[in-house]
Design an enzyme around this catalytic site. Structure first.
Site, PDB file in Angstrom:
ATOM      1  N   GLU A 124       2.226  -7.397   7.881  1.00 52.27           N
ATOM      2  CA  GLU A 124       2.531  -5.963   7.746  1.00 52.27           C
ATOM      3  C   GLU A 124       3.498  -5.691   6.595  1.00 52.27           C
ATOM      4  O   GLU A 124       3.879  -4.542   6.375  1.00 52.27           O
ATOM      5  CB  GLU A 124       3.094  -5.409   9.059  1.00 52.27           C
ATOM      6  CG  GLU A 124       2.136  -5.515  10.241  1.00 52.27           C
ATOM      7  CD  GLU A 124       0.784  -4.850   9.978  1.00 52.27           C
ATOM      8  OE1 GLU A 124       0.776  -3.683   9.544  1.00 52.27           O
ATOM      9  OE2 GLU A 124      -0.255  -5.503  10.216  1.00 52.27           O
ATOM     10  N   PRO A 146       0.815  -1.220   0.000  1.00 56.52           N
ATOM     11  CA  PRO A 146       0.000   0.000   0.000  1.00 56.52           C
ATOM     12  C   PRO A 146       0.847   1.269   0.000  1.00 56.52           C
ATOM     13  O   PRO A 146       0.343   2.344  -0.316  1.00 56.52           O
ATOM     14  CB  PRO A 146      -0.839  -0.113   1.280  1.00 56.52           C
ATOM     15  CG  PRO A 146      -0.274  -1.238   2.066  1.00 56.52           C
ATOM     16  CD  PRO A 146       0.565  -2.078   1.164  1.00 56.52           C
ATOM     17  N   ARG A 186      -3.338  -8.680 -20.860  1.00 53.49           N
ATOM     18  CA  ARG A 186      -4.212  -8.340 -21.981  1.00 53.49           C
ATOM     19  C   ARG A 186      -3.530  -7.436 -22.998  1.00 53.49           C
ATOM     20  O   ARG A 186      -4.035  -7.285 -24.119  1.00 53.49           O
ATOM     21  CB  ARG A 186      -5.533  -7.728 -21.494  1.00 53.49           C
ATOM     22  CG  ARG A 186      -5.372  -6.386 -20.846  1.00 53.49           C
ATOM     23  CD  ARG A 186      -6.687  -5.868 -20.291  1.00 53.49           C
ATOM     24  NE  ARG A 186      -7.585  -5.333 -21.314  1.00 53.49           N
ATOM     25  CZ  ARG A 186      -7.427  -4.157 -21.933  1.00 53.49           C
ATOM     26  NH1 ARG A 186      -6.393  -3.396 -21.648  1.00 53.49           N
ATOM     27  NH2 ARG A 186      -8.288  -3.738 -22.840  1.00 53.49           N
ATOM     28  N   ASP A 237      -8.880   2.046 -24.900  1.00 55.31           N
ATOM     29  CA  ASP A 237      -9.029   2.067 -23.444  1.00 55.31           C
ATOM     30  C   ASP A 237      -9.017   3.494 -22.902  1.00 55.31           C
ATOM     31  O   ASP A 237      -8.236   4.322 -23.341  1.00 55.31           O
ATOM     32  CB  ASP A 237      -7.883   1.299 -22.764  1.00 55.31           C
ATOM     33  CG  ASP A 237      -7.972  -0.190 -23.016  1.00 55.31           C
ATOM     34  OD1 ASP A 237      -9.060  -0.665 -23.385  1.00 55.31           O
ATOM     35  OD2 ASP A 237      -6.947  -0.876 -22.849  1.00 55.31           O
TER      36      ASP A 237
HETATM   37  C1  JBZ Z   1      -2.056  -3.235  -1.651  1.00 51.41           C
HETATM   38  C2  JBZ Z   1       1.198  -6.991   3.278  1.00 51.41           C
HETATM   39  O1  JBZ Z   1       0.855  -7.063   1.959  1.00 51.41           O
HETATM   40  C3  JBZ Z   1      -0.012  -6.172   1.440  1.00 51.41           C
HETATM   41  C4  JBZ Z   1      -1.039  -5.608   2.178  1.00 51.41           C
HETATM   42  C5  JBZ Z   1      -1.885  -4.699   1.626  1.00 51.41           C
HETATM   43  C6  JBZ Z   1      -1.737  -4.321   0.297  1.00 51.41           C
HETATM   44  C7  JBZ Z   1      -0.715  -4.909  -0.431  1.00 51.41           C
HETATM   45  C8  JBZ Z   1       0.146  -5.833   0.109  1.00 51.41           C
HETATM   46  S1  JBZ Z   1      -0.756  -4.228  -2.014  1.00 51.41           S
HETATM   47  N1  JBZ Z   1      -2.474  -3.396  -0.423  1.00 51.41           N
HETATM   48  C9  JBZ Z   1      -2.610  -2.309  -2.653  1.00 51.41           C
HETATM   49  O2  JBZ Z   1      -2.089  -2.257  -3.766  1.00 51.41           O
HETATM   50  O3  JBZ Z   1      -3.562  -1.608  -2.319  1.00 51.41           O
END
Ligand code: JBZ
Length: 258
Positions: A115, A88, A157, A172
């Site tokens: 985490e 994230p 794709r 697209d």
């Molecule tokens: C992602 C711990 O691994 C994670 C946790 C949440 C997460 C990802 C990987 S990738 N959220 C996203 O791209 O929103």
């Protein structure tokens, strides 16, 4: 294209056997290998996580299994892959990045859980490979697996022959070129009336010029309504007088809730 995916849930990727991606794999356009990270965890419990240094909630993925897994995958073939790590806190995964990655011969995806992965893994491979920490959007997933499914489909794709129709890629909403960032308008098929809802008359008229203009109007309205932050990027790309009139409808020019 060769893709290796390392995860503690390789079963998560069963959808890649289906539909467009399944066909691309059958034809050899996409060569995807799944790897169970726990195969590189050597204690009786096949432990892949531990408590975070400095304290805090949750667990962190240990570096040693990741190092052995990635070393093994890298050694399985000549050349150097790009390593993609969903997190994230990564940079946004966009259509532009999908196009860039679709041009690579080999990608490795490392799926974190808990985490995340001990940061030294990204440091270690950052000096040997191109490493991208990437996020698919502003929400939090339970792990990287769902993000990798999204990225593999977006990239897959784009590979030659996968869609079988070159136009659909070029059209697209987020395709680089033509009218980037203009969302697609509504689409209709038969019957011409369904549950009292009629297909817009213009689409049945055979006036190709008027149809194209109507579609553009709808695309502009939808972009302004659903993605107002994209309108500024359209203005830079150049809009004609009619485009500006349509966009002005939304700025309090009447029109109602629509
Ligand atoms: C992602 C711990 O691994 C994670 C946790 C949440 C997460 C990802 C990987 S990738 N959220 C996203 O791209 O929103």
């Amino acid at each position: 294209m060769r893709i290796d995916i390392i995860s503690i849930f390789p079963e998560y990727f069963a959808p890649l056997d289906v539909s467009l991606m399944g066909k691309a794999r059958d034809r050899g356009t996409l060569d995807i290998s799944l790897h169970q990270l726990r195969e590189w965890a050597h204690d009786v419990h096949r432990t892949v996580d531990d408590t975070p240094y400095g304290g805090g909630p949750g667990m962190v993925m240990k570096p040693e299994p990741w190092g052995e897994a990635i070393d093994t995958v890298i050694a399985s073939r000549e050349g150097a892959p790009r390593l993609v790590v969903p997190t994230p806190s990564g940079r946004p995964f966009t259509q532009e990045l999908a196009v860039e990655l679709a041009d690579e011969p080999w990608l490795v995806f490392a799926c974190g859980r808990y985490e995340g992965i001990d940061a030294r893994v990204m440091l270690e491979y950052g000096s040997r490979l191109r490493v991208d920490e990437v996020s698919i959007g502003d929400y939090v997933l339970a792990g990287g697996e769902a993000a990798v499914l999204v990225m593999v489909e977006a990239i897959g794709r784009l590979l030659p022959g996968v869609l079988g129709n070159a136009r659909s890629v070029a059209d697209d909403s987020f395709a680089p070129g033509a009218m980037r960032n203009l969302l697609e308008g509504p689409v209709f098929t038969k019957p011409p009336e369904w549950r009292g809802h009629e297909v817009p008359e213009i689409l049945l008229s055979g006036h190709h010029g008027k149809i194209a203009r109507w579609r553009r109007d709808e695309a502009l309205r939808r972009t302004a309504r659903n993605r107002p932050e994209l309108v500024a990027t359209l203005e830079e790309a150049g809009l004609d007088k009619r485009d500006r009139e349509v966009l002005a409808e939304g700025d309090g020019g009447g029109g109602g809730a629509g």
